[in-house]
Write a protein that holds these residues in place. Structure first.
Motif, short mmCIF file in Angstrom:
data_model
loop_
_atom_site.label_atom_id
_atom_site.label_comp_id
_atom_site.label_asym_id
_atom_site.label_seq_id
_atom_site.Cartn_x
_atom_site.Cartn_y
_atom_site.Cartn_z
N SER A 89 9.88 -4.85 1.66
CA SER A 89 10.06 -3.79 2.64
C SER A 89 8.96 -3.87 3.68
CB SER A 89 10.04 -2.41 1.95
OG SER A 89 8.78 -2.20 1.32
N GLU B 43 14.81 -3.46 1.41
CA GLU B 43 14.82 -2.26 2.26
C GLU B 43 15.97 -2.33 3.27
OE1 GLU B 43 12.09 0.23 5.50
OE2 GLU B 43 11.49 -1.79 4.86
N ASN C 46 13.64 -7.92 5.25
CA ASN C 46 13.32 -7.23 3.99
C ASN C 46 14.35 -7.59 2.94
OD1 ASN C 46 11.12 -5.35 5.10
ND2 ASN C 46 12.85 -4.94 6.46
#
Length: 287
Positions: free
Chosen positions: A43, A75, A72
């Motif tokens: 993330s 995320e 990511n």
């Protein structure tokens, strides 16, 4: 016509060579930048627009095929249309997603341009986790693709339809066109049903068979709330005309767009080539 079988290296270069730009502020000059090669993070990283290529339509107009790369791994990033998610000129809204799951999204929307579009360019700018990335794209030389048929092998994309006797969708999505419109209530599962099929091309070859004969994925494209899918990768019942069934539950009222992606055995993104996979949209109204 150039074959759609772009090499993996060439496709990675498309993220940069076709105009990948990064800038520290909206007023700063655009500077070409190579896609970062560092290790992916879970993330906190940025989202990069990705130009997949363009193709000619039967009427002489052209379609630009666009995706993204969320660096990511876990995320998902939500970015409303506006200063942090805009396409210019003509935007900021040109059908791009506002929800970006982790990693790569292949050909998630298209922009149709007239036959006299020439050397004009669009720029898609995304700011996520404090990082701004943009890509300039258009009818760029050597980026012509053939998403409806692999010229080298004769393979074609799988198909999807949202009623047994409904319209069949294949290849890239069309912004503003929905395979079905569903209605539901906050917190209550909404049934999603569709049918998929593939030509199972005999010349696909062992080197291209990277997965099951056909797979499907459902992804939120836009919407005001969270979407919980009973199964984000529901299996097709090939003994029942390729029927796929699952449910989605929505956390807030409003209009949602879901993207249904269908892959043949070449896998996600056609294994890095612009054929053979299909994206289509569902519209869901939640009260």
């Amino acid at each position: 016509m150039m074959s759609s079988r772009l090499s993996i290296g060439r496709l990675s270069g498309a993220l940069a060579l076709a105009g990948l730009l990064a800038f520290s502020g909206t007023a700063a000059p655009l500077v070409a930048q190579q896609l970062p090669a560092g290790a992916l993070r879970a993330s906190g990283d940025g989202v990069t627009p990705a130009f997949e290529g363009w193709f000619e339509n039967a009427d002489g107009s052209f379609t630009l095929l666009v995706g993204y790369f969320n660096r990511n791994t876990s995320e998902a990033v939500e970015i409303p249309i506006g200063p942090n998610n805009r396409i210019e000129p003509g935007g900021p809204d040109m059908g791009q997603p506002t929800y970006f799951p982790g990693r790569r999204g292949w050909g998630v929307f298209t922009i149709r341009v007239p036959k006299d579009f020439g050397d004009k360019r669009y720029t898609w700018t995304i700011t996520a986790n404090g990082q701004t990335n943009a890509i300039s794209f258009g009818l760029i030389k050597d980026y012509q693709v053939e998403p409806y048929a692999d010229a080298a092998m004769g393979n074609k994309p799988p198909t999807v339809k949202f009623a047994m006797d409904g319209k069949t969708y294949t290849g890239p999505p069309v912004v503003g066109e929905f395979g079905a419109t569903l209605i539901g209530t906050v917190g209550q599962p909404v049934a999603i049903t569709y049918w998929v099929a593939d030509d199972l091309h005999e010349e696909e070859g062992p080197s291209l068979r990277r997965g099951p004969p056909i797979t499907t994925t459902i992804v939120k494209h836009r919407g005001p709330g969270e979407v919980k899918l009973e199964n984000a990768r529901p299996l097709a019942d090939l003994k029942d005309n390729g029927k796929v069934s699952t449910t989605a539950t929505f956390s807030a009222p409003g209009e949602y767009i879901l993207r249904v992606q269908v892959n043949d055995s070449t896998g996600d993104g056609g294994g890095g080539f612009q054929c053979c996979w299909t994206n289509a949209y569902l519209k869901v109204t939640i009260k």
